[in-house]
Design a protein around this motif. Structure first.
Motif, mmCIF file in Angstrom:
data_model
loop_
_atom_site.group_PDB
_atom_site.id
_atom_site.type_symbol
_atom_site.label_atom_id
_atom_site.label_comp_id
_atom_site.label_asym_id
_atom_site.label_seq_id
_atom_site.Cartn_x
_atom_site.Cartn_y
_atom_site.Cartn_z
ATOM 1 N N ARG A 167 -6.428 0.053 -1.919
ATOM 2 C CA ARG A 167 -6.210 -0.643 -3.018
ATOM 3 C C ARG A 167 -4.877 -0.329 -3.517
ATOM 4 N NH1 ARG A 167 -9.199 0.451 -8.855
ATOM 5 N NH2 ARG A 167 -7.573 -0.654 -10.281
ATOM 6 N N ILE A 168 -3.987 0.698 -3.364
ATOM 7 C CA ILE A 168 -2.719 0.792 -3.455
ATOM 8 C C ILE A 168 -1.702 0.184 -2.511
ATOM 9 C CG2 ILE A 168 -0.787 2.789 -3.350
ATOM 10 C CD1 ILE A 168 -2.739 4.781 -4.338
ATOM 11 N N LEU A 169 -2.239 -0.212 -1.250
ATOM 12 C CA LEU A 169 -1.551 -0.962 -0.171
ATOM 13 C C LEU A 169 -1.592 -2.330 -0.792
ATOM 14 C CD1 LEU A 169 -2.557 0.738 3.185
ATOM 15 C CD2 LEU A 169 -0.479 0.805 1.815
ATOM 16 N N ASP A 170 -2.905 -2.733 -1.333
ATOM 17 C CA ASP A 170 -2.901 -4.233 -2.015
ATOM 18 C C ASP A 170 -1.871 -4.370 -2.833
ATOM 19 O OD1 ASP A 170 -4.765 -4.844 0.026
ATOM 20 O OD2 ASP A 170 -6.535 -4.163 -1.305
ATOM 21 N N ILE A 171 -1.828 -3.453 -3.734
ATOM 22 C CA ILE A 171 -0.820 -3.708 -4.920
ATOM 23 C C ILE A 171 0.675 -3.617 -4.364
ATOM 24 C CG2 ILE A 171 0.177 -2.281 -7.087
ATOM 25 C CD1 ILE A 171 -2.419 -1.168 -7.355
ATOM 26 N N CYS A 172 0.676 -2.940 -3.480
ATOM 27 C CA CYS A 172 2.246 -2.966 -2.989
ATOM 28 C C CYS A 172 2.487 -4.172 -2.146
ATOM 29 C CB CYS A 172 2.392 -1.704 -1.909
ATOM 30 S SG CYS A 172 2.558 -0.149 -2.742
ATOM 31 N N ARG A 173 1.675 -4.721 -1.626
ATOM 32 C CA ARG A 173 1.669 -6.032 -0.702
ATOM 33 C C ARG A 173 2.045 -7.173 -1.694
ATOM 34 N NH1 ARG A 173 0.614 -8.656 4.050
ATOM 35 N NH2 ARG A 173 -0.136 -10.714 3.704
ATOM 36 N N GLU A 174 1.133 -7.201 -2.834
ATOM 37 C CA GLU A 174 1.165 -8.196 -3.839
ATOM 38 C C GLU A 174 2.665 -8.270 -4.395
ATOM 39 O OE1 GLU A 174 -0.660 -9.884 -8.136
ATOM 40 O OE2 GLU A 174 -1.559 -7.949 -7.036
ATOM 41 N N LEU B 96 2.426 16.133 7.042
ATOM 42 C CA LEU B 96 3.156 15.077 7.743
ATOM 43 C C LEU B 96 2.243 14.344 8.759
ATOM 44 C CD1 LEU B 96 5.854 13.761 8.308
ATOM 45 C CD2 LEU B 96 6.032 15.638 10.044
ATOM 46 N N ILE B 97 1.095 15.086 9.311
ATOM 47 C CA ILE B 97 0.412 14.291 10.336
ATOM 48 C C ILE B 97 -0.480 13.354 9.493
ATOM 49 C CG2 ILE B 97 -1.770 14.535 11.770
ATOM 50 C CD1 ILE B 97 -0.488 17.336 12.465
ATOM 51 N N THR B 98 -0.857 13.590 8.364
ATOM 52 C CA THR B 98 -1.513 12.692 7.655
ATOM 53 C C THR B 98 -0.794 11.390 7.030
ATOM 54 O OG1 THR B 98 -2.983 14.566 6.419
ATOM 55 C CG2 THR B 98 -3.097 12.600 5.088
ATOM 56 N N LEU B 99 0.756 11.865 6.721
ATOM 57 C CA LEU B 99 1.443 10.752 6.460
ATOM 58 C C LEU B 99 1.330 9.757 7.364
ATOM 59 C CD1 LEU B 99 4.268 12.676 4.382
ATOM 60 C CD2 LEU B 99 2.119 11.501 3.443
ATOM 61 N N GLY B 100 1.446 10.262 8.726
ATOM 62 C CA GLY B 100 1.786 9.637 9.963
ATOM 63 C C GLY B 100 0.532 8.280 10.037
ATOM 64 N N GLU B 101 -0.611 9.117 9.827
ATOM 65 C CA GLU B 101 -1.795 8.063 9.709
ATOM 66 C C GLU B 101 -1.738 7.013 8.807
ATOM 67 O OE1 GLU B 101 -4.980 11.034 9.294
ATOM 68 O OE2 GLU B 101 -4.775 11.770 11.220
ATOM 69 N N LEU B 102 -1.359 7.468 7.614
ATOM 70 C CA LEU B 102 -1.146 6.602 6.365
ATOM 71 C C LEU B 102 -0.167 5.320 6.666
ATOM 72 C CD1 LEU B 102 -1.607 9.033 3.178
ATOM 73 C CD2 LEU B 102 -3.213 7.499 4.287
ATOM 74 N N THR B 103 1.023 5.751 7.576
ATOM 75 C CA THR B 103 1.992 4.840 7.798
ATOM 76 C C THR B 103 1.510 3.730 8.590
ATOM 77 O OG1 THR B 103 3.824 6.620 7.621
ATOM 78 C CG2 THR B 103 4.308 4.766 8.987
ATOM 79 N N LYS B 104 0.526 4.108 9.634
ATOM 80 C CA LYS B 104 0.057 3.147 10.467
ATOM 81 C C LYS B 104 -0.790 2.271 9.607
ATOM 82 C CE LYS B 104 -2.817 2.898 14.658
ATOM 83 N NZ LYS B 104 -4.000 2.104 13.941
ATOM 84 N N ARG B 105 -1.662 2.558 8.522
ATOM 85 C CA ARG B 105 -2.674 1.942 7.842
ATOM 86 C C ARG B 105 -1.638 1.130 6.965
ATOM 87 N NH1 ARG B 105 -6.537 5.773 5.004
ATOM 88 N NH2 ARG B 105 -7.159 3.914 3.872
ATOM 89 N N ALA B 106 -0.523 1.459 6.329
ATOM 90 C CA ALA B 106 0.430 0.425 5.710
ATOM 91 C C ALA B 106 0.978 -0.645 6.480
ATOM 92 C CB ALA B 106 1.443 1.571 4.970
ATOM 93 N N TRP B 107 1.378 -0.279 7.592
ATOM 94 C CA TRP B 107 1.995 -1.279 8.681
ATOM 95 C C TRP B 107 0.851 -2.393 8.868
ATOM 96 C CZ3 TRP B 107 4.893 2.147 12.446
ATOM 97 C CH2 TRP B 107 6.131 2.611 11.713
ATOM 98 N N GLU B 108 -0.298 -2.187 9.038
ATOM 99 C CA GLU B 108 -1.429 -2.950 9.110
ATOM 100 C C GLU B 108 -1.497 -3.783 8.117
ATOM 101 O OE1 GLU B 108 -4.848 -0.305 10.039
ATOM 102 O OE2 GLU B 108 -4.222 0.234 12.000
ATOM 103 N N LYS B 109 -1.138 -3.760 7.016
ATOM 104 C CA LYS B 109 -1.158 -4.369 5.862
ATOM 105 C C LYS B 109 0.282 -5.311 5.402
ATOM 106 C CE LYS B 109 -5.369 -3.213 3.406
ATOM 107 N NZ LYS B 109 -6.116 -3.234 2.310
ATOM 108 N N ASP B 110 1.242 -4.926 6.358
ATOM 109 C CA ASP B 110 2.846 -5.451 6.133
ATOM 110 C C ASP B 110 3.235 -4.914 5.075
ATOM 111 O OD1 ASP B 110 2.371 -7.137 8.621
ATOM 112 O OD2 ASP B 110 1.557 -8.854 7.065
ATOM 113 N N VAL B 111 2.782 -3.567 4.791
ATOM 114 C CA VAL B 111 3.597 -2.838 3.607
ATOM 115 C C VAL B 111 4.524 -1.814 3.982
ATOM 116 C CG1 VAL B 111 3.302 -1.226 1.646
ATOM 117 C CG2 VAL B 111 1.638 -3.025 2.097
ATOM 118 N N GLN B 112 5.802 -2.140 3.528
ATOM 119 C CA GLN B 112 6.938 -1.165 4.086
ATOM 120 C C GLN B 112 6.558 0.130 3.935
ATOM 121 O OE1 GLN B 112 10.861 -3.360 3.991
ATOM 122 N NE2 GLN B 112 10.209 -3.988 2.220
#
Length: 435
Positions: free
Chosen positions: A210-217, A245-261
């Motif tokens: 949901r946060i990614l959707d906000i960031c994308r908008e 940091l490992i968790t942040l790596g996983e979250l980075t991949k998920r953000a990129w899948e939604k075109d979020v920087q």
């Protein structure tokens, strides 16, 4: 062709006006920059509602950028002084301003920033939730945490630090492993306390999509906060820091899948001999996403001088991969910085960033130093002042101890090696004593 974010535009081959502006600043071909943005290795934080933005790029192959933290607190609520700090920071070349306000009318100040300030603007929604809702931490609901994120996005902030990486699993290991200084991140400590009191999962982790959707908008860049950054040398590179940091790596991949920087936040306090390894690990785990570091401070024993300890660490960190340095002022660990503290912090961070740019071979970095050296050889004082990282201070120091002869300084006088070498190589007589 339409696009939601700078990353999506780059992936579609669209050269946005922000990308073209950054490419010109960085002396880079737009096509090369677009490729880096598409891969997530460069970010261009640019909220659609920040209309007066002068965009900057952060990441691989670009000059090292600096961020200036400021904002009100319960003990210091002078908005005029905070705006004075903002103006000073922008005038001195800071690329980003981060509003860490934790008291008063925070939305008024935030909206003033995004309507008047051309620098990239960042915030930490966790702080604002505590201020905005005016109730005990335990009583803030998951929905209210998320609504604050959306409010900041609508207000035009370009990046948000959100502490998504400290979930129940991370918190469990943190409690088991023990630390000397526990959690020193304000946002991290707040969300950890909320999780402990409510028994709930971190809402920013649980509802990350949901946060990614906000960031994308709104095209908000995610700055993935490091709740478990080390707050002393003793805690550097421990299990809690690396697990997050490992968790942040996983979250980075998920953000990129939604075109979020995305950019990743890092330490903290850290011995010099651990900095390079930490930069390499981040680049590997987070696939080259830009790294945003606070310092790191390379010793714990210099209160009043932590702009220096952080500049040492920042120069090393940026040499080995960090893209974004958060300035540290002489007031760190002691008080809210005043305008003079802000200036000292900015200068220290700019020196660190430039030193790293020379080491990284950033176009134009070494040439600046060559120009200064040429001016010194020619004893061209005005040119030296113009090229100085802090022209005002350089000029003031010379004025306060004027030499007998204008072509020297008050330390060397007629013994000036530069002056005497110029003369002897030109075939002149050098006497020194009776001149």
């Amino acid at each position: 062709m339409e696009y939601a974010t700078q990353m999506e535009a780059a992936r579609k081959g669209i050269q946005t006006k922000e990308l073209l502006c950054v490419a010109e600043k960085e002396h880079m071909k737009p096509e090369e920059l677009m490729d880096l943005v598409a891969k997530g290795q460069v970010i261009i934080p640019a909220n659609k509602n920040h209309k007066c933005l002068n965009p900057s790029g952060i990441g691989s192959k670009l000059s090292t950028k600096i961020n200036v933290n400021l904002g009100t607190s319960r003990d210091w609520t002078d908005l005029d002084m905070e705006m004075e700090k903002v103006k000073s920071a922008v005038d001195m070349g800071a690329e980003a301003i981060m509003d860490l306000s934790s008291y008063g009318d925070t939305q008024k100040f935030r909206r003033k920033l995004t309507s008047e300030c051309p620098a990239v603007i960042g915030t930490v929604p966790i702080y604002d939730a505590v201020v905005y809702y005016h109730k005990p931490l335990k009583e803030i609901t998951t929905e209210e945490w998320l609504q604050i994120v959306e409010m900041h996005a609508k207000d035009g902030v370009d990046f948000m630090t959100i502490h998504c990486g400290i979930n129940k699993e991370t918190a469990k290991h943190f409690k088991e492993m023990k630390r000397l200084t526990n959690i020193v991140s304000r946002g991290g400590s707040i969300i950890f306390a909320w999780m402990e009191m409510t028994g709930n999962e971190n809402p920013f982790y649980e509802h990350y999509d949901r946060i990614l959707d906000i960031c994308r908008e709104y095209d908000v860049t995610m700055s993935l906060g490091d709740a478990c950054r080390p707050g002393c040398l003793e805690d550097a590179s421990d299990i809690s820091q690396i697990q997050e940091l490992i968790t942040l790596g996983e979250l980075t991949k998920r953000a990129w899948e939604k075109d979020v920087q995305v950019m990743i936040e890092g330490p903290g306090h850290m011995p010099i001999d651990q900095i390079e390894a930490n930069m390499r690990i981040q680049q590997t785990i987070c696939k080259g996403a830009p790294f945003y570091v606070l310092g790191p401070l390379v010793t714990d024993v210099a209160p009043g001088y932590d702009h220096i300890t952080s500049a040492i660490g920042g120069a090393i960190a940026a040499t080995y991969g960090a893209s974004f340095l958060c300035y540290v002022t002489p007031a760190e660990h002691l008080r809210l910085p005043d305008v003079d503290d802000v200036k000292e912090g900015i200068i220290a961070a700019k020196i660190a960033a430039h030193a790293a740019d020379i080491a990284k071979g950033v176009p134009g970095a070494k040439e600046w130093d060559k120009e200064m050296s040429t001016a010194r050889k020619q004893l061209d004082w005005e040119k030296m002042f113009d090229l100085a990282i802090d022209p005002e201070k350089a000029r003031r120091y010379r004025e306060t101890a004027k030499p007998e002869k204008e072509d020297t300084c008050s330390m060397c006088g007629n013994f000036c090696a530069v002056k005497n070498m110029n003369r002897i190589l030109d075939g002149e007589i050098v006497s020194i004593y009776d001149e």
